[in-house]
Design an enzyme around this catalytic site. Structure first.
Site, PDB file in Angstrom:
ATOM      1  N   HIS A   1      88.820  -1.997  27.703  1.00 14.12           N
ATOM      2  CA  HIS A   1      87.355  -1.977  27.793  1.00 14.12           C
ATOM      3  C   HIS A   1      86.874  -0.805  28.647  1.00 14.12           C
ATOM      4  CE1 HIS A   1      83.658  -4.053  26.911  1.00 14.12           C
ATOM      5  NE2 HIS A   1      83.333  -4.260  28.164  1.00 14.12           N
ATOM      6  N   SER A  47      79.564  -1.787  27.256  1.00 16.85           N
ATOM      7  CA  SER A  47      79.705  -3.231  27.179  1.00 16.85           C
ATOM      8  C   SER A  47      78.353  -3.848  26.793  1.00 16.85           C
ATOM      9  CB  SER A  47      80.233  -3.781  28.508  1.00 16.85           C
ATOM     10  OG  SER A  47      80.656  -5.110  28.365  1.00 16.85           O
ATOM     11  N   ASP A  71      90.747  -2.800  23.552  1.00 17.06           N
ATOM     12  CA  ASP A  71      89.643  -3.644  24.013  1.00 17.06           C
ATOM     13  C   ASP A  71      89.631  -4.913  23.184  1.00 17.06           C
ATOM     14  OD1 ASP A  71      87.371  -4.832  24.893  1.00 17.06           O
ATOM     15  OD2 ASP A  71      86.036  -3.152  24.512  1.00 17.06           O
TER      16      ASP A  71
END
Length: 707
Positions: free
Chosen positions: A666, A553, A634
């Protein structure tokens, strides 16, 4: 767990029993919890509801139904309710007797749709109120996909945001809270459950609760006086604003066919995200948290109380200051009242731990900052026992589940009731592997970092460095267990793992956290450089010439940024999981309030701010072998953010590899996928750090010795 692992591998991590937080019964003698396991031999999952004897620490099986969830004490002797999936998209409400395990659980109601987040409260000697959450159709009925006519076309048309959120396209159905009653007749067979009523149906203002995507039990609470819940402001675009308000619906019987209109709780200048509403034991007061900013999901939550739920004009803030900043520089999360309602127990991050704090339940008496009762590990839940002690669920970097009892008057008296891994021993881990250090960051402030060493650590040897960079960016590496990024898994491969908490990290005061605004590749990057330099100079057992760096991320963004800057040449290999390739692509994301806050406005108002910290701007410098991982579902960071950097690496002739999962978002949550993820990541970094060669030499040597 009964068998000790010879080595803590990804298979051990992913197949280890996963326990929920435990909930004591009203008598404080038993506690309910769930535990699930996954077998890579049979490729199957098991799920159990178990009853823990708090005195002995032993547990017994209550249910092995794979679909059973959310066991809840019925507040009557030791009867237990839970939910389980039924036929044709329905949900069954099941009743069992924890004191008579030989008696078969019985389905006492069936709801025509999927519901969750079960809560109960006693109204009188014969009646118990029940609340659940579930999807409501546009007409306000409980939604059941099995009963819905399938359209001939797959086309979806939108005229407002969201189009898609997290990992799904937004539908016409909305989350709602449903209530009903259970009325006692005779014995376990005598419970009568009335039909569910949609608390949010038929009002002039359309509200949705729990708040998508991660809202759940913490978004609402029930008492004999009614229901409180949080919901997004329907007048604001949810993609651009984080504001959620607290509402109160007075209910007297929980059989009202039409719930009264929700009453909003106004909080003056605090207009941001509201969360964690909790009724006091006498049902007269409500405590909750609220942020100030309407466009910052990681703003500091403030503790608030409504002393009298019948007077919503009186809302009081704990540790209020004239400048509006608040006197407590931490971020309160979950809240629990003491048995008599005079004190609060609140969880909050501080210096890399998930601590539990105590404070008076009135701002008038909360003149000193909260006192920490638990200072180590991470507390995930706290429940009050009849004698005033606390039953605490927690974990740490070496133990995935601990149940303990603590006397808030004598915090040092904490005693462990049950440890899932015997303090890490069944994983082959120990607290001796865990260390920490502080170093000077890019400015006049200190940065904290955790160190996790191999279980067979020898200080006379040197180990390659695994430098892990957390996501968020408003997040932190805490003394907590993880099944996705577990430092011990990397350490047991033969690395010294360092997990720094640079600018942007939570739990170290709002100045450090908020310092990342307009600084994505600035102060955090310099903090990481300083951390690497500190390791080089102060940890003689770390071989930084064989270092690798990994992040997901925002951590993936930072690895991409590092790749284009001098620190990138310090690493033998890099790993980016679902990271940002170009900050100019942030408008392909879902929650636009995120870039608007962190990059100082919209892209047309401040394009320079987006361009300044764009990793794609520096691809001419990329040179280090790089594994890219990016998942199809995602929608926070679309798949193109992974394909683009892989294309760059391939075109430049840099050793690179691309991994994707079409059925993951994600995160990588499915056990078989997670095992592939771990094997790919470890295989990649071990190849370039030299550990793979060492492992092969050990295997070859062992084979020759056998021969």
């Amino acid at each position: 767990m009964t068998v000790r692992a010879n080595k803590f591998t990804p298979e051990v991590l992913l197949s280890a029993p996963r326990r929920s937080a435990a909930t004591p019964n009203p008598a404080g003698t038993l506690a309910l919890f769930t535990v699930s396991t996954y077998s890579f031999q049979s490729h199957s999952k098991t799920s159990e509801i178990r009853v823990l004897d708090i005195k002995t620490g032993q547990s017994q099986l209550l249910s092995s139904d794979l679909n059973a969830t959310e066991p809840t004490w019925l507040l009557e002797k030791n009867l237990v309710l839970w939910l389980t999936g039924g036929e044709k998209g329905k949900t069954n409400l099941v009743l069992a007797d924890a004191e008579n395990l030989a008696q078969r659980p019985e389905t006492i109601a069936t709801f025509d749709g999927q519901v969750s987040n079960l809560k109960v409260i006693r109204l009188d000697s014969d009646t118990i109120a029940l609340a659940v959450t579930g999807l409501a159709s546009p007409s306000g009925e409980l939604y059941n996909s099995e009963n819905t006519k399938k359209p001939q076309s797959t086309g979806k048309v939108y005229s407002s945001l969201f189009v898609r959120h997290w990992d799904a396209y937004v539908s016409e159905c909305t989350n709602s809270i449903w209530y009903t009653t259970l009325r006692k007749s005779q014995g376990i067979q005598g419970m009568k459950v009335e039909p569910l009523i949609n608390a949010l149906k038929g009002h002039s203002v359309a509200l949705e609760s729990p708040v998508p995507t991660f809202g759940g039990r913490g978004d609402f609470d029930i008492s004999k006086n009614g229901l409180v819940f949080v919901a997004k402001d329907p007048k604001l675009n949810p993609a651009n604003y984080t504001k959620t308000d607290l509402y109160y619906i007075p209910l007297k019987t929980f059989r009202e066919s039409q719930a009264p209109s929700p009453q909003i709780v106004k909080t003056g200048n605090l207009k941001g995200y509201s969360n964690s509403p909790v009724f006091s034991p006498d049902a007269k007061s409500v405590v909750f948290t609220r942020m100030r900013s309407i466009q910052y999901e990681s703003d500091k939550p403030r503790l608030l109380i409504v002393p009298d739920i019948t007077d919503l004009t009186n809302v009081q803030e704990f540790f209020e200051t004239e400048d509006g900043e608040g006197g407590w520089d931490l971020r309160p999360e979950s809240i629990t009242f003491s048995q008599d309602g005079s004190e609060l127990y609140v969880t909050a991050e501080e210096n890399g731990r998930g601590k539990l704090f105590k404070l008076p339940a009135s701002p008038r008496y909360a003149t000193n900052l909260p006192q920490a009762l638990v200072n180590n590990g991470t507390v995930t839940d706290a429940k009050v026992l009849p004698d005033g002690k606390l039953f605490i669920s927690s974990n740490s970097l070496v133990d995935n589940s601990v149940y303990s009892v603590l006397d808030p008057k004598e915090p040092s008296s904490s005693s462990i009731i049950s440890s899932n891994s015997k303090s890490g021993k069944t994983f082959g881990l120990s607290q001796d592997q865990v260390d920490e250090f502080w170093y000077t960051g890019a400015g006049d402030y200190k940065v904290h970092a955790w160190v996790v060493k191999p279980s067979n650590f020898d200080k006379s040897k040197k180990y390659p460095l695994a430098y892990l960079i957390h996501g968020g960016p408003q997040g932190a590496w805490n003394e907590a267990w993880s099944t996705r990024w577990n430092p011990a898994v990397f350490a047991e491969q033969g690395y010294v793992v360092v997990t720094p908490n640079p600018t942007g990290s939570t739990g170290y005061g709002m100045a450090l956290q908020n310092g990342i605004k307009n600084q994505w590749g600035g102060r955090p990057y310099l903090d990481l450089v300083k951390g690497f330099e500190y390791i080089e100079s102060n940890l003689p057992f770390v071989d930084t010439s064989r270092a690798v760096a990994l992040g997901a991320s925002y951590g993936g963004y930072m690895v991409n940024w590092i790749q284009g800057h001098p620190l990138g040449r310090k690493f033998k290999a890099l790993v980016t999981h679902d990271g940002v390739f170009s900050t100019l692509n942030q408008y392909a994301s879902d929650e636009l309030f995120f870039p608007h806050h962190d990059f100082g406005g919209t892209i047309w108002e401040n394009r320079e701010g987006y361009e300044k910290w764009d990793p794609a701007k520096y691809v001419q410098n990329w040179a280090t072998p790089h594994l890219i991982i990016h998942n199809e579902l995602d929608y926070r960071l679309p798949i193109s953010e992974g394909l683009a950097p892989f294309n760059v690496l391939q075109m430049k002739g840099i050793d690179s590899r691309f991994l994707t999962f079409p059925d993951e978002n994600h995160w990588v949550l499915k056990p078989e996928n997670s095992l592939v993820w771990h094997n790919e990541v470890l295989g990649w970094i071990n190849k370039y750090s030299g550990i793979a060669k060492e492992q092969e030499e050990l295997r070859t040597g062992a084979t020759e010795m056998k021969l």
